[in-house]
Motif scaffolding. Structure first.
Motif, PDB file in Angstrom:
ATOM      1  N   VAL A   6       0.849  -1.179   0.000  1.00  0.00           N
ATOM      2  CA  VAL A   6       0.000   0.000   0.000  1.00  0.00           C
ATOM      3  C   VAL A   6       0.887   1.231   0.000  1.00  0.00           C
ATOM      4  N   LEU A   7       0.640   2.123  -0.951  1.00  0.00           N
ATOM      5  CA  LEU A   7       1.353   3.391  -1.015  1.00  0.00           C
ATOM      6  C   LEU A   7       0.363   4.490  -0.685  1.00  0.00           C
ATOM      7  N   ASN A   8       0.544   5.157   0.434  1.00  0.00           N
ATOM      8  CA  ASN A   8      -0.356   6.225   0.866  1.00  0.00           C
ATOM      9  C   ASN A   8       0.070   7.520   0.181  1.00  0.00           C
ATOM     10  N   LEU A   9      -0.601   7.859  -0.925  1.00  0.00           N
ATOM     11  CA  LEU A   9      -0.253   9.056  -1.667  1.00  0.00           C
ATOM     12  C   LEU A   9      -0.536  10.326  -0.876  1.00  0.00           C
ATOM     13  N   GLY A  10      -1.461  10.245   0.073  1.00  0.00           N
ATOM     14  CA  GLY A  10      -1.781  11.405   0.900  1.00  0.00           C
ATOM     15  C   GLY A  10      -0.606  11.879   1.734  1.00  0.00           C
ATOM     16  N   LYS A  11       0.357  11.024   1.959  1.00  0.00           N
ATOM     17  CA  LYS A  11       1.530  11.414   2.738  1.00  0.00           C
ATOM     18  C   LYS A  11       2.642  11.996   1.880  1.00  0.00           C
ATOM     19  N   VAL A  12       2.607  11.747   0.563  1.00  0.00           N
ATOM     20  CA  VAL A  12       3.693  12.237  -0.297  1.00  0.00           C
ATOM     21  C   VAL A  12       3.236  13.290  -1.306  1.00  0.00           C
ATOM     22  N   VAL A  14       1.074  16.629  -1.646  1.00  0.00           N
ATOM     23  CA  VAL A  14       0.463  17.652  -0.794  1.00  0.00           C
ATOM     24  C   VAL A  14      -0.110  18.765  -1.665  1.00  0.00           C
ATOM     25  N   ASN A  15      -1.312  19.227  -1.316  1.00  0.00           N
ATOM     26  CA  ASN A  15      -1.972  20.347  -1.989  1.00  0.00           C
ATOM     27  C   ASN A  15      -2.137  20.137  -3.495  1.00  0.00           C
ATOM     28  N   ALA A  16      -2.505  18.948  -3.902  1.00  0.00           N
ATOM     29  CA  ALA A  16      -2.792  18.660  -5.309  1.00  0.00           C
ATOM     30  C   ALA A  16      -4.211  18.109  -5.399  1.00  0.00           C
ATOM     31  N   THR A  17      -5.009  18.667  -6.302  1.00  0.00           N
ATOM     32  CA  THR A  17      -6.399  18.241  -6.403  1.00  0.00           C
ATOM     33  C   THR A  17      -6.623  17.176  -7.464  1.00  0.00           C
ATOM     34  N   ASN A  18      -5.705  17.020  -8.391  1.00  0.00           N
ATOM     35  CA  ASN A  18      -5.861  16.060  -9.483  1.00  0.00           C
ATOM     36  C   ASN A  18      -4.499  15.410  -9.714  1.00  0.00           C
ATOM     37  N   VAL A  19      -4.398  14.131  -9.413  1.00  0.00           N
ATOM     38  CA  VAL A  19      -3.103  13.435  -9.460  1.00  0.00           C
ATOM     39  C   VAL A  19      -3.226  12.189 -10.317  1.00  0.00           C
ATOM     40  N   ALA A  20      -2.224  11.929 -11.125  1.00  0.00           N
ATOM     41  CA  ALA A  20      -2.142  10.684 -11.880  1.00  0.00           C
ATOM     42  C   ALA A  20      -0.915   9.914 -11.398  1.00  0.00           C
ATOM     43  N   VAL A  21      -1.044   8.610 -11.340  1.00  0.00           N
ATOM     44  CA  VAL A  21       0.058   7.764 -10.902  1.00  0.00           C
ATOM     45  C   VAL A  21       0.305   6.718 -11.984  1.00  0.00           C
ATOM     46  N   ARG A  22       1.545   6.588 -12.389  1.00  0.00           N
ATOM     47  CA  ARG A  22       1.905   5.589 -13.395  1.00  0.00           C
ATOM     48  C   ARG A  22       2.705   4.492 -12.710  1.00  0.00           C
ATOM     49  N   VAL A  23       2.316   3.242 -12.969  1.00  0.00           N
ATOM     50  CA  VAL A  23       2.996   2.088 -12.380  1.00  0.00           C
ATOM     51  C   VAL A  23       3.675   1.321 -13.511  1.00  0.00           C
ATOM     52  N   ASN A  24       4.978   1.148 -13.409  1.00  0.00           N
ATOM     53  CA  ASN A  24       5.738   0.342 -14.362  1.00  0.00           C
ATOM     54  C   ASN A  24       6.247  -0.904 -13.645  1.00  0.00           C
ATOM     55  N   VAL A  25       5.980  -2.059 -14.224  1.00  0.00           N
ATOM     56  CA  VAL A  25       6.406  -3.322 -13.625  1.00  0.00           C
ATOM     57  C   VAL A  25       7.639  -3.816 -14.375  1.00  0.00           C
ATOM     58  N   LEU A  26       8.709  -4.083 -13.644  1.00  0.00           N
ATOM     59  CA  LEU A  26       9.943  -4.536 -14.273  1.00  0.00           C
ATOM     60  C   LEU A  26       9.927  -6.020 -14.585  1.00  0.00           C
ATOM     61  N   ARG A  27       9.305  -6.805 -13.707  1.00  0.00           N
ATOM     62  CA  ARG A  27       9.274  -8.258 -13.879  1.00  0.00           C
ATOM     63  C   ARG A  27       7.982  -8.782 -13.280  1.00  0.00           C
ATOM     64  N   GLY A  28       7.320  -9.694 -13.976  1.00  0.00           N
ATOM     65  CA  GLY A  28       6.068 -10.248 -13.466  1.00  0.00           C
ATOM     66  C   GLY A  28       4.901  -9.344 -13.790  1.00  0.00           C
ATOM     67  N   SER A  29       3.842  -9.428 -13.006  1.00  0.00           N
ATOM     68  CA  SER A  29       2.669  -8.589 -13.216  1.00  0.00           C
ATOM     69  C   SER A  29       2.024  -8.264 -11.882  1.00  0.00           C
ATOM     70  N   VAL A  30       1.248  -7.192 -11.861  1.00  0.00           N
ATOM     71  CA  VAL A  30       0.570  -6.763 -10.644  1.00  0.00           C
ATOM     72  C   VAL A  30      -0.865  -6.384 -10.966  1.00  0.00           C
ATOM     73  N   GLY A  34      -6.668   1.995  -7.288  1.00  0.00           N
ATOM     74  CA  GLY A  34      -6.547   3.230  -6.530  1.00  0.00           C
ATOM     75  C   GLY A  34      -7.771   3.397  -5.650  1.00  0.00           C
ATOM     76  N   VAL A  35      -7.565   3.743  -4.397  1.00  0.00           N
ATOM     77  CA  VAL A  35      -8.664   3.970  -3.466  1.00  0.00           C
ATOM     78  C   VAL A  35      -8.703   5.468  -3.180  1.00  0.00           C
TER      79      VAL A  35
END
Length: 183
Positions: A6-12, A14-30, A34-35
């Motif tokens: 779990v990555l708590n984006l609320g802790k990293v 700050v003061n952003a109303t619209n955020v995009a997160v990109r996940v790159n997987v190096l090996r395997g799959s996930v 987003g909650v």
């Protein structure tokens, strides 16, 4: 392996109303979800596995005092010129435009918007000059829910897990020919 992180984006973030997160997987799959907590509303957003230059959002509310926004993430190195068409018969709505800088996000406000009548459900289509990811945010002052764009497919399952029923089901024909649909 076989674990959850779990990555708590609320802790990293700050003061952003619209955020995009990109996940790159190096090996395997996930599997990623987003909650988002917005007031009393919780959204589980599975995100998108790829970018697109066209997205469809049927049955977008335009009613008075509702919130409807198209949130666009541009993960690429070129600015994306986005055009949003709102179909709301019998009204004619001028297309809305947005330029999203590289590696940033932008928002097109659908409701409340004086250019769009408060007249029920609209069909919203988005086209972009560059591949982007679009998500619909809808709700009210008590909170918003996120709905990612769906990829057109030949089969869908609508399951009433909450037992509350549905007020409507809408099918959007994304092709250039007439199709038959069975419910």
């Amino acid at each position: 392996a076989h674990a959850q992180v779990v990555l708590n984006l609320g802790k990293v973030v700050v003061n952003a109303t619209n955020v995009a997160v990109r996940v790159n997987v190096l090996r395997g799959s996930v599997a990623v979800v987003g909650v988002q907590r917005s007031g009393h509303v919780v959204s589980l957003d599975p995100g998108a596995t790829d970018t697109t230059m066209q997205s469809w959002f049927p049955r977008v509310t335009t009613v008075s005092k509702a919130i409807a926004q198209l949130r666009v993430a541009n993960p690429g190195p070129q600015a994306a010129n986005v055009t949003v068409n709102v179909t709301l018969p019998p009204f004619i709505v001028t297309p809305l435009t947005l330029s999203v800088a590289p590696f940033t996000t932008g928002v097109v406000v659908l409701t409340p918007n004086p250019a769009i009548p408060a007249a029920g459900y609209a069909t919203v289509t988005m086209t972009s000059s560059q591949p982007v990811i679009a998500t619909l945010a809808t709700g009210s002052s008590s909170g918003i829910a996120l709905s990612p764009a769906l990829v057109p497919a030949k089969k869908f399952l609508l399951a009433d897990f909450a037992g509350r029923g549905y007020d409507a089901a809408t099918v959007t024909n994304t092709s250039s020919r007439t199709i038959g649909v069975t419910f």
